[in-house]
Design a protein around this motif. Sequence first.
Motif, PDB file in Angstrom:
ATOM      1  N   MET A   1      34.813  34.395  48.643  1.00  0.00           N
ATOM      2  CA  MET A   1      33.826  34.893  47.538  1.00  0.00           C
ATOM      3  C   MET A   1      34.359  36.068  46.833  1.00  0.00           C
ATOM      4  O   MET A   1      34.638  37.152  47.700  1.00  0.00           O
ATOM      5  CB  MET A   1      32.454  34.917  48.088  1.00  0.00           C
ATOM      6  N   PHE A   2      34.264  35.993  45.356  1.00  0.00           N
ATOM      7  CA  PHE A   2      34.661  37.229  44.765  1.00  0.00           C
ATOM      8  C   PHE A   2      33.502  37.542  43.956  1.00  0.00           C
ATOM      9  O   PHE A   2      32.631  36.927  43.494  1.00  0.00           O
ATOM     10  CB  PHE A   2      35.706  36.785  43.768  1.00  0.00           C
ATOM     11  N   VAL A   3      33.162  39.168  43.980  1.00  0.00           N
ATOM     12  CA  VAL A   3      32.245  39.598  43.437  1.00  0.00           C
ATOM     13  C   VAL A   3      32.695  40.742  42.551  1.00  0.00           C
ATOM     14  O   VAL A   3      33.215  41.698  42.936  1.00  0.00           O
ATOM     15  CB  VAL A   3      30.881  40.179  44.549  1.00  0.00           C
ATOM     16  N   GLY A   4      32.286  40.461  41.296  1.00  0.00           N
ATOM     17  CA  GLY A   4      32.520  41.496  40.131  1.00  0.00           C
ATOM     18  C   GLY A   4      31.348  42.271  39.669  1.00  0.00           C
ATOM     19  O   GLY A   4      30.301  42.149  40.499  1.00  0.00           O
TER      20      GLY A   4
ATOM     21  N   ILE B   1      34.206  38.238  51.798  1.00  0.00           N
ATOM     22  CA  ILE B   1      33.927  38.808  50.786  1.00  0.00           C
ATOM     23  C   ILE B   1      34.872  39.846  49.795  1.00  0.00           C
ATOM     24  O   ILE B   1      35.024  40.743  50.590  1.00  0.00           O
ATOM     25  CB  ILE B   1      32.240  39.207  50.365  1.00  0.00           C
ATOM     26  N   CYS B   2      35.268  39.161  48.784  1.00  0.00           N
ATOM     27  CA  CYS B   2      36.406  40.156  47.945  1.00  0.00           C
ATOM     28  C   CYS B   2      35.726  40.969  46.918  1.00  0.00           C
ATOM     29  O   CYS B   2      35.333  40.132  46.021  1.00  0.00           O
ATOM     30  CB  CYS B   2      37.649  39.368  47.495  1.00  0.00           C
ATOM     31  N   THR B   3      35.371  42.170  46.900  1.00  0.00           N
ATOM     32  CA  THR B   3      34.674  43.006  45.819  1.00  0.00           C
ATOM     33  C   THR B   3      35.684  43.516  44.907  1.00  0.00           C
ATOM     34  O   THR B   3      36.615  44.102  45.300  1.00  0.00           O
ATOM     35  CB  THR B   3      33.881  44.010  46.545  1.00  0.00           C
ATOM     36  N   LEU B   4      35.183  42.964  43.707  1.00  0.00           N
ATOM     37  CA  LEU B   4      36.455  43.506  42.672  1.00  0.00           C
ATOM     38  C   LEU B   4      35.829  44.916  42.029  1.00  0.00           C
ATOM     39  O   LEU B   4      34.980  44.912  41.202  1.00  0.00           O
ATOM     40  CB  LEU B   4      36.377  42.289  41.507  1.00  0.00           C
ATOM     41  N   GLY B   5      36.563  45.991  42.283  1.00  0.00           N
ATOM     42  CA  GLY B   5      36.541  47.260  41.554  1.00  0.00           C
ATOM     43  C   GLY B   5      35.232  48.090  42.126  1.00  0.00           C
ATOM     44  O   GLY B   5      34.655  47.584  43.182  1.00  0.00           O
TER      45      GLY B   5
ATOM     46  N   ILE C   1      37.076  52.786  45.033  1.00  0.00           N
ATOM     47  CA  ILE C   1      38.084  51.608  45.241  1.00  0.00           C
ATOM     48  C   ILE C   1      39.286  52.190  45.648  1.00  0.00           C
ATOM     49  O   ILE C   1      40.018  51.519  46.426  1.00  0.00           O
ATOM     50  CB  ILE C   1      37.809  50.603  44.263  1.00  0.00           C
ATOM     51  N   THR C   2      39.762  53.347  45.032  1.00  0.00           N
ATOM     52  CA  THR C   2      41.222  53.929  45.038  1.00  0.00           C
ATOM     53  C   THR C   2      41.359  54.212  46.545  1.00  0.00           C
ATOM     54  O   THR C   2      42.426  54.017  47.169  1.00  0.00           O
ATOM     55  CB  THR C   2      41.400  54.962  44.350  1.00  0.00           C
ATOM     56  N   ARG C   3      40.326  54.771  47.306  1.00  0.00           N
ATOM     57  CA  ARG C   3      40.360  54.820  48.806  1.00  0.00           C
ATOM     58  C   ARG C   3      40.167  53.670  49.711  1.00  0.00           C
ATOM     59  O   ARG C   3      40.877  53.484  50.612  1.00  0.00           O
ATOM     60  CB  ARG C   3      39.394  56.112  49.286  1.00  0.00           C
ATOM     61  N   LEU C   4      39.459  52.555  49.173  1.00  0.00           N
ATOM     62  CA  LEU C   4      39.204  51.510  50.007  1.00  0.00           C
ATOM     63  C   LEU C   4      39.944  50.359  49.799  1.00  0.00           C
ATOM     64  O   LEU C   4      40.224  49.523  50.834  1.00  0.00           O
ATOM     65  CB  LEU C   4      37.820  51.265  49.776  1.00  0.00           C
TER      66      LEU C   4
ATOM     67  N   ARG D   1      33.553  39.431  56.270  1.00  0.00           N
ATOM     68  CA  ARG D   1      34.682  40.260  56.112  1.00  0.00           C
ATOM     69  C   ARG D   1      34.812  40.990  54.822  1.00  0.00           C
ATOM     70  O   ARG D   1      35.129  40.130  53.939  1.00  0.00           O
ATOM     71  CB  ARG D   1      36.024  39.900  56.828  1.00  0.00           C
ATOM     72  N   LEU D   2      34.242  42.081  54.504  1.00  0.00           N
ATOM     73  CA  LEU D   2      34.292  42.792  53.021  1.00  0.00           C
ATOM     74  C   LEU D   2      35.465  43.445  52.918  1.00  0.00           C
ATOM     75  O   LEU D   2      36.147  43.859  53.600  1.00  0.00           O
ATOM     76  CB  LEU D   2      33.125  43.777  53.100  1.00  0.00           C
ATOM     77  N   TYR D   3      36.178  42.842  51.687  1.00  0.00           N
ATOM     78  CA  TYR D   3      37.617  43.430  51.651  1.00  0.00           C
ATOM     79  C   TYR D   3      37.721  43.582  49.935  1.00  0.00           C
ATOM     80  O   TYR D   3      37.593  42.969  49.017  1.00  0.00           O
ATOM     81  CB  TYR D   3      38.476  42.003  51.677  1.00  0.00           C
ATOM     82  N   PRO D   4      37.738  44.988  49.738  1.00  0.00           N
ATOM     83  CA  PRO D   4      37.704  45.651  48.376  1.00  0.00           C
ATOM     84  C   PRO D   4      39.110  45.618  47.651  1.00  0.00           C
ATOM     85  O   PRO D   4      39.958  45.790  48.516  1.00  0.00           O
ATOM     86  CB  PRO D   4      37.061  46.980  48.650  1.00  0.00           C
ATOM     87  N   ILE D   5      39.066  45.180  46.460  1.00  0.00           N
ATOM     88  CA  ILE D   5      40.545  45.267  45.729  1.00  0.00           C
ATOM     89  C   ILE D   5      40.044  46.004  44.310  1.00  0.00           C
ATOM     90  O   ILE D   5      38.883  45.746  43.973  1.00  0.00           O
ATOM     91  CB  ILE D   5      41.217  43.914  45.591  1.00  0.00           C
ATOM     92  N   PHE D   6      41.038  46.212  43.586  1.00  0.00           N
ATOM     93  CA  PHE D   6      41.010  46.563  42.319  1.00  0.00           C
ATOM     94  C   PHE D   6      40.407  45.587  41.474  1.00  0.00           C
ATOM     95  O   PHE D   6      40.708  44.312  41.589  1.00  0.00           O
ATOM     96  CB  PHE D   6      42.268  47.222  41.810  1.00  0.00           C
ATOM     97  N   HIS D   7      39.620  45.709  40.295  1.00  0.00           N
ATOM     98  CA  HIS D   7      39.324  44.849  39.347  1.00  0.00           C
ATOM     99  C   HIS D   7      40.479  44.245  38.614  1.00  0.00           C
ATOM    100  O   HIS D   7      41.155  45.081  38.159  1.00  0.00           O
ATOM    101  CB  HIS D   7      38.341  45.173  38.564  1.00  0.00           C
TER     102      HIS D   7
END
Length: 237
Positions: free
Chosen positions: A47-50, A126-130, A144-147, A162-168
């Motif tokens: 799942m992607f969450v923006g 869950i991939c958090t965008l930004g 987000i830069t650190r995570l 599993r929470l996975y942050p990436i850049f938007h």
Amino acid sequence: MPPSKQERRDALKAVYHQARDCTRCPQLAATRTTVVFGSGNADADLMFVGEAPGRNEDEQGLPFVGQAGKLLDKLLEEIGLQRGDVFICNTLKCRPPGNRDPHPEEIENCHEYLLRQVELIEPRVICTLGNFATKLLRADPTGITRLHGRDEVRVIGTRAVRLYPIFHPAAALYTPANVEVLRTDFARLPELLALGPPPQPGRVQERSDLPEPRPLPDVPELEPVAVAVDDRQMGLF
């Protein structure tokens, strides 16, 4: 006994039909074209969450349909996935006027819809965008830069993921170097999905005014001008 897939889909439809008529945020309700609930596979492992819908999303009723969405689609294809394999949504279901940042009370009003989506779709990752989605779902101000690219197990509502942050993806449109950072972080997604779901917490009784899983009567076809998303576009067929 846990709800069946069909019961979860029926419940997700009920949440969608409530969200599309939501007036919890009077300004957003008055200025939106449509509610952008989300789209994709209602049984998605990923799942992607923006953050919130933009102008194109507000007009079409679907998340990530602009240039950032095209980049997201390309990155998914590179790891063997398509948009129909995942579920994509935002923390806010209505476009803020002028694409301003969401107000705290709007986040609070909309947060329960997101928690129900997580509960009913049952994603593994869950991939958090930004920054915005990452800070909200982690309940932490770390940026987000650190995570980015660092996964962790978090309980979101009643479900451990599993929470996975990436850049938007939009960040890469303005900073081309971020495309390779995104590509590298995306490449880890198959590995995370292969780990399976993390251990789930004991079921907690939650207070919610949103519908509980139950069969729904047939819903008449919606006018496309009023609502640009139907159950098939959402993956709820």
